[in-house]
Scaffold this motif. Sequence first.
Motif, PDB file in Angstrom:
ATOM      1  N   UNK A   1       0.814  -1.219   0.084  1.00 19.66           N
ATOM      2  CA  UNK A   1      -0.103  -0.145   0.060  1.00 19.66           C
ATOM      3  C   UNK A   1       0.863   1.306  -0.008  1.00 19.66           C
ATOM      4  N   UNK A   2       1.891   1.222   1.015  1.00 16.56           N
ATOM      5  CA  UNK A   2       2.962   2.550   0.951  1.00 16.56           C
ATOM      6  C   UNK A   2       3.332   2.666  -0.456  1.00 16.56           C
ATOM      7  N   UNK A   3       3.997   1.551  -0.896  1.00 21.39           N
ATOM      8  CA  UNK A   3       4.592   1.965  -2.351  1.00 21.39           C
ATOM      9  C   UNK A   3       3.697   2.228  -3.362  1.00 21.39           C
ATOM     10  N   UNK A   4       2.499   1.804  -3.445  1.00 21.89           N
ATOM     11  CA  UNK A   4       1.434   2.039  -4.323  1.00 21.89           C
ATOM     12  C   UNK A   4       0.918   3.689  -4.294  1.00 21.89           C
ATOM     13  N   UNK A   5       1.017   4.030  -3.077  1.00 22.99           N
ATOM     14  CA  UNK A   5       0.553   5.409  -2.871  1.00 22.99           C
ATOM     15  C   UNK A   5       1.680   6.330  -3.297  1.00 22.99           C
ATOM     16  N   UNK A   6       2.952   6.225  -2.885  1.00 25.96           N
ATOM     17  CA  UNK A   6       3.963   6.931  -3.444  1.00 25.96           C
ATOM     18  C   UNK A   6       4.221   6.912  -4.943  1.00 25.96           C
ATOM     19  N   UNK A   7       4.115   5.657  -5.421  1.00 28.89           N
ATOM     20  CA  UNK A   7       4.132   5.781  -6.894  1.00 28.89           C
ATOM     21  C   UNK A   7       3.245   6.527  -7.698  1.00 28.89           C
ATOM     22  N   UNK A   8       1.984   6.465  -7.209  1.00 33.77           N
ATOM     23  CA  UNK A   8       0.694   7.151  -7.894  1.00 33.77           C
ATOM     24  C   UNK A   8       1.172   8.839  -7.435  1.00 33.77           C
ATOM     25  N   UNK A   9       1.792   9.157  -6.490  1.00 35.04           N
ATOM     26  CA  UNK A   9       1.882  10.691  -6.109  1.00 35.04           C
ATOM     27  C   UNK A   9       3.154  10.865  -7.193  1.00 35.04           C
ATOM     28  N   UNK A  10       4.384   9.935  -7.336  1.00 32.28           N
ATOM     29  CA  UNK A  10       5.393  10.287  -8.436  1.00 32.28           C
ATOM     30  C   UNK A  10       5.110  10.428  -9.641  1.00 32.28           C
ATOM     31  N   UNK A  11       4.204   9.437  -9.996  1.00 31.86           N
ATOM     32  CA  UNK A  11       3.831   9.449 -11.471  1.00 31.86           C
ATOM     33  C   UNK A  11       3.125  10.722 -12.048  1.00 31.86           C
ATOM     34  N   UNK A  12       1.758  10.932 -11.164  1.00 31.87           N
ATOM     35  CA  UNK A  12       0.863  11.960 -11.602  1.00 31.87           C
ATOM     36  C   UNK A  12       1.712  13.346 -11.368  1.00 31.87           C
ATOM     37  N   UNK A  13       2.587  13.459 -10.413  1.00 27.80           N
ATOM     38  CA  UNK A  13       3.135  14.681 -10.031  1.00 27.80           C
ATOM     39  C   UNK A  13       4.294  14.735 -11.278  1.00 27.80           C
ATOM     40  N   UNK A  14       4.801  14.165 -11.760  1.00 27.20           N
ATOM     41  CA  UNK A  14       5.740  14.168 -13.035  1.00 27.20           C
ATOM     42  C   UNK A  14       4.816  14.938 -14.379  1.00 27.20           C
ATOM     43  N   UNK A  15       3.655  14.641 -14.284  1.00 30.09           N
ATOM     44  CA  UNK A  15       2.834  15.176 -15.264  1.00 30.09           C
ATOM     45  C   UNK A  15       2.283  16.633 -14.995  1.00 30.09           C
ATOM     46  N   UNK A  16       1.674  16.573 -13.872  1.00 30.79           N
ATOM     47  CA  UNK A  16       0.983  17.550 -13.468  1.00 30.79           C
ATOM     48  C   UNK A  16       0.982  17.592 -11.721  1.00 30.79           C
ATOM     49  N   UNK A  17       2.068  18.655 -11.239  1.00 34.53           N
ATOM     50  CA  UNK A  17       2.412  18.739  -9.891  1.00 34.53           C
ATOM     51  C   UNK A  17       0.999  18.501  -9.050  1.00 34.53           C
ATOM     52  N   UNK A  18       0.201  19.771  -9.412  1.00 34.40           N
ATOM     53  CA  UNK A  18      -0.917  20.045  -8.648  1.00 34.40           C
ATOM     54  C   UNK A  18      -1.884  18.747  -8.358  1.00 34.40           C
ATOM     55  N   UNK A  19      -1.966  17.789  -9.132  1.00 31.02           N
ATOM     56  CA  UNK A  19      -2.875  16.695  -9.019  1.00 31.02           C
ATOM     57  C   UNK A  19      -2.229  15.472  -8.297  1.00 31.02           C
ATOM     58  N   UNK A  20      -0.827  15.725  -7.893  1.00 27.69           N
ATOM     59  CA  UNK A  20      -0.284  14.424  -7.140  1.00 27.69           C
ATOM     60  C   UNK A  20      -0.581  13.952  -6.028  1.00 27.69           C
ATOM     61  N   UNK A  21      -0.918  15.050  -5.021  1.00 24.67           N
ATOM     62  CA  UNK A  21      -1.449  14.500  -3.789  1.00 24.67           C
ATOM     63  C   UNK A  21      -3.073  13.876  -3.927  1.00 24.67           C
ATOM     64  N   UNK A  22      -4.038  14.673  -4.727  1.00 27.75           N
ATOM     65  CA  UNK A  22      -5.120  14.116  -4.814  1.00 27.75           C
ATOM     66  C   UNK A  22      -5.215  12.586  -5.738  1.00 27.75           C
ATOM     67  N   UNK A  23      -4.167  12.624  -6.578  1.00 32.82           N
ATOM     68  CA  UNK A  23      -3.990  11.097  -7.186  1.00 32.82           C
ATOM     69  C   UNK A  23      -3.669   9.904  -5.811  1.00 32.82           C
ATOM     70  N   UNK A  24      -2.791  10.542  -5.108  1.00 33.30           N
ATOM     71  CA  UNK A  24      -2.377   9.708  -3.926  1.00 33.30           C
ATOM     72  C   UNK A  24      -3.475   9.408  -3.019  1.00 33.30           C
TER      73      UNK A  24
END
Length: 429
Positions: free
Chosen positions: A168-191
Motif C-alpha cells: 500500500x505504501x509503495x502504491x501511494x508513493x508511486x501514484x504521487x510520483x507518476x502524476x506529479x511528473x505530469x501535473x504536480x498540482x494533482x499529485x496528492x489528490x491522485x495519492x
Amino acid sequence: MPVRTTAPEPVRDEPGRDSARSGLLRASTAGLIAAFVGFSSSFAVVLEGLSKVGASHAEAASGLMALCVAMGLCAIYLSLRSRLPISIAWSTPGAALLAGSAGTHGGFAAAVGAFLLTGVLVVISGLWKPLGRWVSAIPKPLANAMLAGILLPLCLAPAHAVKSDPAVGLGVILAWAVVGSVRKLYAVPAAVVVAVVLIAATTHIDTAALGPLWPHPVLVTPHFTASAVIGIALPLYVVTMASQNIPGIAVLNVNGYHPEPGPLFGWTGVFSLLSAPFGGHAVNLAAITAALCAGEEAGPDPRKRYRAAVVAGGAYILLGLGAAAAVAFVNASPPNVIEAVAGLALLGALGNSLTGAMADADNRESAVVTLVVTVSGVTFFGVSGAFWGLGAGGALYATRQWRARRTERAAAADAGPEVAARPVPEADA
C-alpha cells in the motif's frame, strides 16, 4: 472592514471567442478543482493535528466541518463583495504544527481556547497595522526554519508506511510520483484516490464500526491556559500569517489583483473565530489553490474570475458535510497510510521552508538552531518545541546582530573622526 481593491484592466470580449457560457464553465471548473485539491491534499493533516491536541472522533469531524463551512462562506462573502477571486483555505502549516505537538495541558478545550486567541490576533493584525508589521519583521530564515522543523517529522511518514505496509505504501508513493511528473498540482489528490482504493481492497472495514457518517457540530467550551497560549496560539498565529496570509496576498498581486491586505486578514480572523468553538483551528487566504482561481484557468476576463472563488467556496461547504465520513474512513484505515498521504502533501512546503531557512549564509547557524530545537520536540512548562526553537534561534540571531553592529561601530571609531564625520552620499543613505 471595507475591502478596497484594484484589479487588472478589463478584457474586451471578441465576438465568437468566448461566450458568457464558456467563461462561466471555465470559472466553475477551476473553482471545483481548487476545492477538491485543497481538501484532498491536506485534510489528513488537519485530522492528525486535531487528534494530537486531544480531539475525539466527533470533535475532529466537527472541526473539519467547521473549517470547510467557514472557508466556503468567507470565500463567497469576500469574492462577491470585492469582485476579486479571494480564495480561502485552512492553515495547513498550522495543522502541521498541531500534528507535531505532544498535546497540551487542559486537553482539546485548551486547544480551542488557543484557536480563539489566534483568531483574535489575526483580526487585530487586520485592524492594527503595526502588529502585522511585527510579524513580517520576524527574520525569514527563522520563521522558515521553525516551519521546517514542524514539517520534518510528518514528512517521514511515507518511509514509515513503506516499512509497515510495503504494498500500500509503495502504491501511494508511486501514484504521487507518476502524476506529479505530469501535473504536480494533482499529485496528492491522485495519492488520496489510490490510498482509498488500496485500503478498501486490502483492509476489512467493519461498516458498523464506522459510526455516523453525517456531521454533528460539537460545541467545545474553551479553556485558556498559559501553556496553550504560548505553545499553540502564538506559533499558530505566526505560521498562519507568515506562511499563508502574506503569500496569499502575493499570489493575488502576481495575477494583477491588488486588494488592501488589512481587511482581508481581518475577515479571515473573524471566520476563524466563528469556527473555533466547533474545533476549527484557523482559516486564512489560500496560496496554492488561489492561483487556480486567479489565473487564466478561471477564464480570460480577470473581472469575472471571482466566480471561480465563489464556486470553490460552495464546494468547500458541500465537502464539509462529508467531514464525518472522511473521519470515519480515516479512523478505520491503517494509520501509517493516511499519515503517508499527509507527509506527501507537505513535502513541497518542507522543501520551500528549508530553502528559505538556509539561503542566507550569515544567518544559517541561527536557522539551524531553530530547526534542531523545533525537531527535538523538547517541552518545557507544557510549551511545545516550536516556541522554544524560535526563541533559541532568535536569541542567537539577536546576539550575532548585536556583535556585528558593535564591530561596525568599533571599526568606524578606529577609522578616526574624519571618516566618521564624512557625509554619507545621498545614493547610499
